[in-house]
Design a protein around this motif. Structure first.
Motif, PDB file in Angstrom:
ATOM      1  N   UNK A   1       0.809  -1.201  -0.068  1.00  0.00           N
ATOM      2  CA  UNK A   1       0.088   0.039   0.339  1.00  0.00           C
ATOM      3  C   UNK A   1       0.735   1.087  -0.077  1.00  0.00           C
ATOM      4  N   UNK A   2       2.005   1.312   0.694  1.00  0.00           N
ATOM      5  CA  UNK A   2       2.945   2.276   0.838  1.00  0.00           C
ATOM      6  C   UNK A   2       3.565   2.281  -0.482  1.00  0.00           C
ATOM      7  N   UNK A   3       3.687   1.428  -1.343  1.00  0.00           N
ATOM      8  CA  UNK A   3       4.442   1.582  -2.874  1.00  0.00           C
ATOM      9  C   UNK A   3       3.202   2.201  -3.563  1.00  0.00           C
ATOM     10  N   UNK A   4       1.980   1.950  -3.376  1.00  0.00           N
ATOM     11  CA  UNK A   4       0.864   2.268  -4.210  1.00  0.00           C
ATOM     12  C   UNK A   4       0.819   3.812  -3.862  1.00  0.00           C
ATOM     13  N   UNK A   5       0.917   4.205  -2.564  1.00  0.00           N
ATOM     14  CA  UNK A   5       1.140   5.719  -2.357  1.00  0.00           C
ATOM     15  C   UNK A   5       2.160   6.387  -2.997  1.00  0.00           C
ATOM     16  N   UNK A   6       3.210   6.046  -3.257  1.00  0.00           N
ATOM     17  CA  UNK A   6       4.287   6.433  -3.875  1.00  0.00           C
ATOM     18  C   UNK A   6       4.092   6.917  -5.147  1.00  0.00           C
ATOM     19  N   UNK A   7       3.569   5.792  -5.844  1.00  0.00           N
ATOM     20  CA  UNK A   7       3.014   5.806  -7.272  1.00  0.00           C
ATOM     21  C   UNK A   7       2.123   7.064  -7.502  1.00  0.00           C
ATOM     22  N   UNK A   8       1.040   6.786  -6.491  1.00  0.00           N
ATOM     23  CA  UNK A   8      -0.064   7.975  -6.922  1.00  0.00           C
ATOM     24  C   UNK A   8       0.474   9.361  -6.689  1.00  0.00           C
ATOM     25  N   UNK A   9       1.401   9.358  -5.502  1.00  0.00           N
ATOM     26  CA  UNK A   9       2.224  10.796  -5.527  1.00  0.00           C
ATOM     27  C   UNK A   9       2.702  11.523  -6.887  1.00  0.00           C
ATOM     28  N   UNK A  10       3.229  10.264  -7.648  1.00  0.00           N
ATOM     29  CA  UNK A  10       4.013  10.710  -8.980  1.00  0.00           C
ATOM     30  C   UNK A  10       2.735  11.018  -9.911  1.00  0.00           C
ATOM     31  N   UNK A  11       1.704  10.379  -9.795  1.00  0.00           N
ATOM     32  CA  UNK A  11       0.448  10.490 -10.823  1.00  0.00           C
ATOM     33  C   UNK A  11       0.035  12.030 -10.444  1.00  0.00           C
ATOM     34  N   UNK A  12      -0.099  12.199  -9.146  1.00  0.00           N
ATOM     35  CA  UNK A  12      -0.659  13.661  -8.974  1.00  0.00           C
ATOM     36  C   UNK A  12       0.406  14.762  -9.235  1.00  0.00           C
ATOM     37  N   UNK A  13       1.626  14.572  -9.267  1.00  0.00           N
ATOM     38  CA  UNK A  13       2.687  15.329  -9.824  1.00  0.00           C
ATOM     39  C   UNK A  13       2.407  15.680 -11.292  1.00  0.00           C
ATOM     40  N   UNK A  14       2.454  14.474 -12.033  1.00  0.00           N
ATOM     41  CA  UNK A  14       2.432  14.409 -13.526  1.00  0.00           C
ATOM     42  C   UNK A  14       1.120  15.395 -13.685  1.00  0.00           C
ATOM     43  N   UNK A  15       0.132  15.157 -13.208  1.00  0.00           N
ATOM     44  CA  UNK A  15      -1.256  15.696 -13.405  1.00  0.00           C
ATOM     45  C   UNK A  15      -1.026  17.386 -13.127  1.00  0.00           C
ATOM     46  N   UNK A  16      -0.526  17.769 -11.867  1.00  0.00           N
ATOM     47  CA  UNK A  16      -0.162  19.086 -11.614  1.00  0.00           C
ATOM     48  C   UNK A  16       0.631  19.524 -12.842  1.00  0.00           C
ATOM     49  N   UNK A  17       2.053  19.018 -12.965  1.00  0.00           N
ATOM     50  CA  UNK A  17       2.771  19.556 -14.240  1.00  0.00           C
ATOM     51  C   UNK A  17       1.948  19.859 -15.312  1.00  0.00           C
ATOM     52  N   UNK A  18       1.070  18.884 -15.736  1.00  0.00           N
ATOM     53  CA  UNK A  18       0.722  18.951 -17.156  1.00  0.00           C
ATOM     54  C   UNK A  18      -0.517  20.186 -16.966  1.00  0.00           C
ATOM     55  N   UNK A  19      -1.082  20.361 -15.959  1.00  0.00           N
ATOM     56  CA  UNK A  19      -2.028  21.494 -15.635  1.00  0.00           C
ATOM     57  C   UNK A  19      -1.218  22.880 -16.125  1.00  0.00           C
ATOM     58  N   UNK A  20       0.156  22.772 -15.300  1.00  0.00           N
ATOM     59  CA  UNK A  20       0.980  24.048 -15.345  1.00  0.00           C
ATOM     60  C   UNK A  20       1.407  24.418 -16.817  1.00  0.00           C
ATOM     61  N   UNK A  21       1.579  23.298 -17.708  1.00  0.00           N
ATOM     62  CA  UNK A  21       1.926  23.445 -19.157  1.00  0.00           C
ATOM     63  C   UNK A  21       0.901  24.140 -19.965  1.00  0.00           C
ATOM     64  N   UNK A  22      -0.482  23.595 -19.469  1.00  0.00           N
ATOM     65  CA  UNK A  22      -1.412  24.205 -20.364  1.00  0.00           C
ATOM     66  C   UNK A  22      -1.845  25.652 -20.256  1.00  0.00           C
ATOM     67  N   UNK A  23      -1.515  26.140 -18.863  1.00  0.00           N
ATOM     68  CA  UNK A  23      -1.539  27.567 -18.575  1.00  0.00           C
ATOM     69  C   UNK A  23      -0.360  28.257 -19.132  1.00  0.00           C
TER      70      UNK A  23
END
Length: 295
Positions: free
Chosen positions: A273-295
């Motif tokens: 579960x902790x590994x999954x949390x680490x993976x989800x953190x990277x998904x979140x960062x990827x989403x935030x990063x892509x949102x920043x590019x669109x702006x």
């Protein structure tokens, strides 16, 4: 917004700082890890595995493929081949180091176990302690030369981690890589230094020197990659470096971290579960990063 080159330079010093701090603490204050410290390191390793997997799948590997396609325009799986080459390069270097260690200790039955096995630690340490992956056990060898060989192996794959940070093209991508590598370096530096602290045949100056060599390897990789990326954009060179770094990430995930977590026992479900949390953190960062590019 801060320039990406400035962020890379900051990342260089951050990696150096966290590695030195996490390495010097046990070297100066501890002779062995406590059960609580070992448990914390275990779960940090689990989180790092998820972060590395997310970084590889969502960021490094896809971008490596794009760079290679731009450079070579070939149907042959060039990127995948270079990734595999990076993986096997690190694997072979570390296998040579382990073999050198094994030859040194061949006459000592108590020290001839593989250093990455569950029993690589001293008999008087807890079974939980055996879970933490620790390159540092190579220093159980009485030969400083063999220890240097293994330190070289460890530094080479840290160098490729630094490459991965230094060749990024955006601030968000650089920060994502810094998070992944920073967590791993903290855990590794602490474990590495804890074992150095137990080497009574080495002077403190020698131990600190080994730690400094290990600590500067990733920053050197960042600096080299910054120098390369400062030139005119070269898709072939960037693609090759990024693919080699991707192979290093594969090695760290599947050879260096996951097999040593003993997911089949010792709170295996919680670790997953902790590994999954680490993976989800990277998904979140990827989403935030892509949102920043669109702006």
């Amino acid at each position: 917004m801060m320039d990406v080159q400035n962020v890379k330079i900051i990342a260089l010093f951050v990696l150096l700082f966290v590695c030195l701090v996490c390495g010097l603490l046990p070297l100066l204050c501890l002779k062995r890890r406590t059960h609580r410290q070992t448990t914390i390191l275990n779960f940090c390793n689990c989180f790092a595995a998820g972060v590395f997997l997310g970084t590889f799948l969502l960021h490094l590997f896809p971008e490596s493929q794009e760079e290679i396609k731009e450079a070579f325009h070939s149907d042959f799986k060039i990127c995948e081949t270079i990734v595999a080459a990076g993986f096997f390069l690190i694997l072979l270097i570390e296998c040579v180091a382990i073999q050198c260690h094994g030859e040194t200790n061949a006459q000592h039955n108590d020290e001839s176990r593989p250093i990455l096995s569950e029993q690589a630690y001293n008999h008087n340490e807890t079974s939980c302690d055996a879970e933490v992956h620790d390159h540092g056990n190579i220093f159980e060898s009485s030969s400083t030369l063999r220890s240097l060989i293994f330190l070289l192996a460890l530094s080479v794959h840290s160098l490729f981690e630094g490459f991965a940070v230094g060749i990024q093209e955006t601030v968000s991508e650089t920060l994502q890589l810094l998070l992944a590598i920073g967590i791993h370096k903290c855990v590794l530096a602490f474990s590495f230094s804890t074992n150095l602290a137990r080497q009574y045949n080495m002077t403190m100056l020698m131990k600190v020197l080994f730690l400094v060599i290990f600590s500067i390897s990733s920053p050197i990789g960042v600096a080299i990659a910054i120098a390369v990326s400062a030139q005119d954009s070269n898709h072939a060179l960037n693609g090759i470096l990024q693919s080699l770094a991707s192979g290093t990430f594969l090695y760290i995930i599947f050879i260096e971290i996951v097999p040593t977590l003993q997911l089949h026992k010792h709170r295996g479900t919680l670790k997953a579960l902790v590994m999954m949390v680490g993976f989800c953190v990277m998904i979140g960062l990827q989403f935030v990063g892509e949102g920043g590019h669109h702006h």
